[in-house]
Design a protein around this motif. Sequence first.
Motif, PDB file in Angstrom:
ATOM      1  N   VAL A   6     125.064 -15.964 -76.721  1.00 24.61           N
ATOM      2  CA  VAL A   6     124.000 -15.883 -75.727  1.00 24.61           C
ATOM      3  C   VAL A   6     124.440 -16.573 -74.450  1.00 24.61           C
ATOM      4  O   VAL A   6     125.312 -17.439 -74.457  1.00 24.61           O
ATOM      5  N   ASP A  81     120.456 -14.239 -71.178  1.00 25.85           N
ATOM      6  CA  ASP A  81     119.619 -13.829 -72.312  1.00 25.85           C
ATOM      7  C   ASP A  81     118.351 -14.672 -72.376  1.00 25.85           C
ATOM      8  O   ASP A  81     117.289 -14.186 -72.743  1.00 25.85           O
ATOM      9  N   THR A 202     129.418 -12.680 -66.775  1.00 23.97           N
ATOM     10  CA  THR A 202     128.928 -12.455 -68.130  1.00 23.97           C
ATOM     11  C   THR A 202     129.233 -11.002 -68.492  1.00 23.97           C
ATOM     12  O   THR A 202     128.902 -10.097 -67.721  1.00 23.97           O
ATOM     13  N   GLY A 241     127.960 -10.401 -74.090  1.00 23.00           N
ATOM     14  CA  GLY A 241     127.162 -11.613 -74.146  1.00 23.00           C
ATOM     15  C   GLY A 241     127.984 -12.873 -73.949  1.00 23.00           C
ATOM     16  O   GLY A 241     127.446 -13.973 -74.047  1.00 23.00           O
TER      17      GLY A 241
END
Length: 632
Positions: A6, A81, A202, A241
């Motif tokens: 995450v 996230d 990311t 992620g």
Amino acid sequence: MPAKRVVIGTAGHIDHGKTALVRLLTGIDTDRLKEEKERGISIDLGFAHLTLPSGVRAGIVDVPGHERFVRNMLAGACGIDLVLFVIAADEGVMPQTTEHLNIVDVLRVHGGVVALTKADLVDEAWLELVRADVAGAMEGTVLEGAPIVPVSAVTGQGKDALLAALDGAVSRIPERVRADFARLPVDRVFTVEGFGTVVTGTLWNGRLKVGDSLVVLPGEKSVRVRNVQVFGKDVGEAVPGERVALALHGVSREDIRRGDWLFTPDAAGPSSMVDVRFELLKGAPRSLRTRARIRFHLGASEVIGRAHLLDREELRPGESALAQLRLESPAVALQGDRFVVRSYSPQITIGGGSVLVAHAVKHRKKDTDVVQTLSLVEKGSPRDRVAQAVRAAGGKGLAAADVAREAGMPDAESAVAVSALLAEGIVFRVGHALLHAEHLKKVADDLARSLGDYQVKYPLRWGMTKGELRNRFAGTPQEVFAAAVDSLARAGRLFIKEDRYRIDSPDVTLSPEETRLKERIEAGFLKAGLNVPYAKDLAVGVPEDKVNDVVQTLVEEGKLAKITTELFFHVDTMHEAESLVRKMLSNNGKFQVSEFKEAAKTSRKYAVPLLEYFDRKGVTRRQGDVRVAGGK
Ligand SMILES: Nc1nc2c(ncn2[C@@H]2O[C@H](COP(=O)(O)OP(=O)(O)OP(=O)(O)O)[C@@H](O)[C@H]2O)c(=O)[nH]1
Ligand SMILES: [Mg+2]
């Protein structure tokens, strides 16, 4: 099961303790810049990482709270996230608390945790007041009901409770179906001795490893991955992620900047017009008039453009509308992307929304068809969205390989939708492309009209030759043409005879006048016997074209036999001639042209081609200057 990854982003008003909290959780000081140290505030994004008690590895993006650096905050907030929302217990909700909350809400971040920092500075009663106030502020946002955890970066109070709350939030993130291609918004670029240009971001989807080819968008420069790091360590492969640092071949520091994207080649392209659902914040200071100048933030990029409202002139705070964003420089968007909009001036966050069509065409004002189509894209099931993408591709169809991308969904999902649509006959496979039934129908209608017009113009002909029809539709891809012909045939509208197509009826229908003409010509041939006339002499005053068509019809109906391109005989006459030939052969076994000529009471001009015709049919065979039996 691979460990979950995450990315957690901080958010919150200036000085509320975001950076101090990240340091408490990770031991990493994310204020790297000299100016940040001197001024004691964050200016740009900072990065850290930690392993949560559950074992989940989390990348942390620490954002600045200063109102002048919201643009940097936006670059960091994209693709997170979860949010670690920081509110200082002693100050409570402040202007950038609200602005950052609006941003994470518009981006539809999958929830998070609220940290009430500086808990050491307030007493219990005050804390409860602030807690209630904060809970109220979160209502109706993605953070409604999120845990509110008092912490102190000074005493360390609340650290374990915060980590536990983050783990709880991680477990509530919905499982995301991600596309297969690589997509990374670039949020930092720098050079590293021995590695050259390095970018970080990311990884939104796809996997990345050394040697991969990528394209930098919107500039479309090709690059190759030289090194991949996650959390400061070389890795064989980066997965969705993860916070990733990539050393790149083929690009210098100056050629790439924050806001650019790295993509698998051909997975996306630059776009200057996007159709969107746009929501104006409840707290926006004023209504948005159509054509208003705005700042469009997607990923780490900011592009200036104008918002053309498609279904109204003016959007009031708290309302949403379909809009077309016309951008002053290209952006990179995919269907389903969330974005943030800030007003051009003053620079404040006023709303955001989702991308419905990434590569839009200019719409006329109040085009109801467009509004309907966009509503379908918006509310539709995967099946509707695939159908819509194929429809939007037009008469040449959409390459099957591009369907998932255009419809904004993973390959596996689009494949299921495509097979359903094929089975339902809503789309058709033509070669490597998919064509919407609507376009196929249009081509089929055009073909039918073309054939119909031809039949009106040449009523005596049995339709148009295949070659001529194909020529008339030279611009239509062969596979689409064939599919359209096929659909007409299956609908029972198209008839095929030898090299001709005919539409709507298998038979030529003649007017009374044409019928009389045909009868006259047939009778003329019958009467002439073997000394046939020129057809045109049987119909003086009738255009030669028409006479030829009648003759052709009589041939097709089996009333006239075509001996050479110019010589026709009535079939009854031909039967008589054939009987005569067979009789002469059975009497003598052979005969000469002159003998046939006399027996048939005709001239050499007709006798020679007639006998050659019988040779071809196998009734006779030429042997020197005589004919013998041909075997048939
Ligand atoms: N007493 C106390 N002070 C804190 C705490 N957390 C942060 N501070 C102080 O608050 C000031 C600002 O903290 P930062 O962590 O830099 O705040 P920030 O939210 O990152 O600020 P920006 O990044 O500029 O928006 C610093 O002087 C910190 O020492 C805390 O829990 N208790
Ligand atoms: Mg900070």
